[in-house]
Design an enzyme around this catalytic site. Structure first.
Site, PDB file in Angstrom:
ATOM      1  N   LYS A 305       0.823  -1.222   0.000  1.00  0.00           N
ATOM      2  CA  LYS A 305       0.000   0.000   0.000  1.00  0.00           C
ATOM      3  C   LYS A 305       0.858   1.273   0.000  1.00  0.00           C
ATOM      4  O   LYS A 305       0.515   2.245  -0.658  1.00  0.00           O
ATOM      5  CB  LYS A 305      -0.954  -0.012   1.203  1.00  0.00           C
ATOM      6  N   ALA A 375      -0.999   0.106  14.669  1.00  0.00           N
ATOM      7  CA  ALA A 375      -0.507   1.363  14.085  1.00  0.00           C
ATOM      8  C   ALA A 375       0.025   1.112  12.672  1.00  0.00           C
ATOM      9  O   ALA A 375       0.923   1.799  12.195  1.00  0.00           O
ATOM     10  CB  ALA A 375       0.571   1.963  14.978  1.00  0.00           C
TER      11      ALA A 375
END
Ligand code: NAP
Length: 516
Positions: A305, A375
């Site tokens: 990504k 996270a």
């Protein structure tokens, strides 16, 4: 025309008979009789085999593969040539002889003489189980020079998906019938695109147990999941880029949508191993062949990504501000001319799933206290969406520095996972992979932190009901499953690709059909 060939790999003619009927019922268009699998072999047995196979009235390829090129039993070289010659005499539609063996003068003489009196076509094959051929096009030219009427069959192992493009280029520039595709997981897509690019055949097995080569797919999967009967040269291609990718439900979901609208489109899994460099190379391969390979869009997943953001920033067209802020692109659209745009639909997917289940609007999350566990990439999307509407967010993560850096970026709070026991948030969102199949007995949230009245959202969608959600339900909390997020982010992707979207029910049915 690309024929769907099913290899019959049986130890005797009796077993073969069952496989032949099953292959015919499954939709095989050619049968390859792999006579090297027969434990006892002579020309009499071959005739019985042909008689049995002819009962289903499909074209036949007779192969007696040399063990040096993947054969099952080490039948003597002379016997293997006797089998090929006898198959030609019996008017088998095709015979397959290894090119390396055809180069032997006695083999060439016997095969060529037999062919002169027959309608049988010769397939001259070469296999590399370890990697790419040194010179694929050179080998093709050599085979055609040795026997201009032959169908060259060139099969090699893709050690990376980027190896497949050489096979695609050869098919694209074909002057004769040829069979070209790649073995191995990285070569999987070449077996499907073989039809778009006009390979003479592609091979599929009756079922997973009877696959005869690495990466071979079953006829049922090829037809049902990968829309084999609809593929032609004009088919537009979409895919999910990731590593690993075999578990992805996206191909089933998008192909079901294409099916329902009868679109000439196909969606494939794309195993792109490696980091930024390999990702960039893959995209360059796609873009430089844009006018004939027709890839029009991608879903992007772990670990690419962030690579997709970098790629679009350097070489692409438009990068959505939200995706740039999140630092993650999960959707790429390829415009005509090969210009690539990047978007993030994880954020909208997560926010929509959450507020829909809570029965509120996004803005009602203002000042609501939310604990985000994790996270990583999905956390970034979730935190971006939540802070945008003014939620009171705390990020909890195993690696504290990552939580701190995410919190600093999005102006929220952070803590280590040990602080989750004291946490009293109204909403909890798990964005770690904890609880994901196969490790289904793990949970990102200590059970004692859950209380009635809380909303507990697990972005993990496989299984749909994770341990965390089961425990939350048992305590009277409201739960949101990751499949709801998946469906909504996929809907947003579809809209980016197609401009419109009206298939929520099909997506829902397919996602839950795959996951439940
Ligand atoms: P990622 O960038 O690799 O981040 C993974 C996060 O999980 C990190 O915060 C990591 O902590 C934490 N983590 C991993 N293993 C852990 C463990 N054993 N104990 C504690 N923390 C652990 O992955 P991602 O892209 O954000 O994806 C995370 C999950 O989201 C996926 O596994 C998937 O299930 C889900 N997802 C759902 C959808 C959907 O549509 N529903 C879409 C995409 C992803 P560290 O920072 O300490 O390593």
């Amino acid at each position: 025309m690309t024929y769907l060939a099913v290899p019959i790999a049986a130890k005797d003619v009796g077993v073969a008979s069952g496989q032949i009927n099953a292959a015919s019922r499954a939709g095989a268009e050619i049968l390859e009789l792999r006579t090297d699998y027969l434990e006892t072999l002579n020309t009499g047995i071959l005739k019985a085999y042909l008689g049995c196979a002819r009962s289903v009235e499909l074209p036949l390829i007779v192969t007696c593969r040399d063990v040096a090129e993947g054969g099952a039993n080490d039948h003597p070289g002379d016997l293997r040539i006797d089998i090929i010659v006898e198959a030609i005499k019996c008017q088998a539609d095709y015979v397959d002889c290894e090119y390396a063996n055809f180069l032997k003068p006695d083999v060439r003489k016997r095969v060529t003489e037999a062919l002169a009196e027959s309608k049988t076509r010769l397939i001259l094959s070469a296999h590399d189980f370890n990697g790419k051929f040194k010179d694929l096009t050179g080998l093709y030219d050599e085979i055609i020079e040795a026997c201009p009427q032959a169908i060259p069959k060139l099969i090699f192992t893709a050690t990376h998906i980027n190896d497949c493009f050489e096979a695609f280029d050869l098919l694209r520039n074909k002057k004769t019938d040829m069979i070209v595709f790649c073995m191995g997981e990285a070569g999987f897509v070449s077996r499907i695109l073989a039809k778009k690019l006009g390979s003479f055949v592609s091979f599929a097995s009756v079922d997973d147990e009877n696959a005869t080569a690495p990466g071979q797919i079953s006829v049922e999967e090829l037809k049902q999941r990968y829309r084999w009967d609809h593929i032609d040269a004009e088919t537009e291609v979409y895919g999910v880029i990731g590593s690993p990718i075999g578990h992805s439900v996206s191909p089933a979901v998008f192909n079901a949508c294409f099916d329902s609208e009868n679109l000439n489109k196909l969606y494939v899994p794309l195993l792109v191993e490696g980091e930024q460099e390999q990702f960039n190379e893959f995209m360059a391969n796609i873009v430089s062949r844009d006018d004939w390979l027709n890839f029009r869009g991608f879903s992007v997943t772990i670990p690419h990504k962030a690579h997709a953001v970098d790629y679009v920033e350097r070489a692409g067209d438009f990068l959505e501000t939200l995706a740039a802020d999140i630092g993650a692109v999960n959707t790429l659209k390829v415009g005509y001319g090969g210009l690539v745009s990047g978007y993030n639909t994880d954020c909208a997917g997560a926010m929509d799933a959450l507020v829909a289940e809570m029965g509120i609007s996004k803005h009602e999350l203002h000042k609501v206290s939310v604990a985000v566990i994790g996270a990583g990439g999905v956390s970034r999307a979730v935190v971006a969406g939540l802070t945008d509407v003014g939620a009171d967010v705390t990020v909890y993560n195993r690696t504290l520095e990552k939580a701190a850096s995410l919190a600093e970026e999005f102006k929220c709070k952070y803590a280590g996972l040990d602080k989750l026991r004291e946490m009293r948030a109204d909403v909890v969102v798990n964005c770690t992979s904890l609880g994901m199949s196969p490790n289904i007995n793990a949970s990102g949230l200590p059970e004692e932190s859950i209380c009635a009245g809380m909303t507990v959202f697990d972005t993990v969608y496989n299984p749909v009901e994770t341990l965390m959600l089961r425990q939350a339900k048992a305590k009277g909390a409201r739960v949101v499953n990751g499949a709801e997020m998946f469906i909504r982010q996929a809907q947003a992707q579809y809209k980016i690709y197609m401009g419109t979207v009206d298939n929520e029910n099909i997506m829902r049915k397919t996602v839950f059909g795959c996951l439940l």
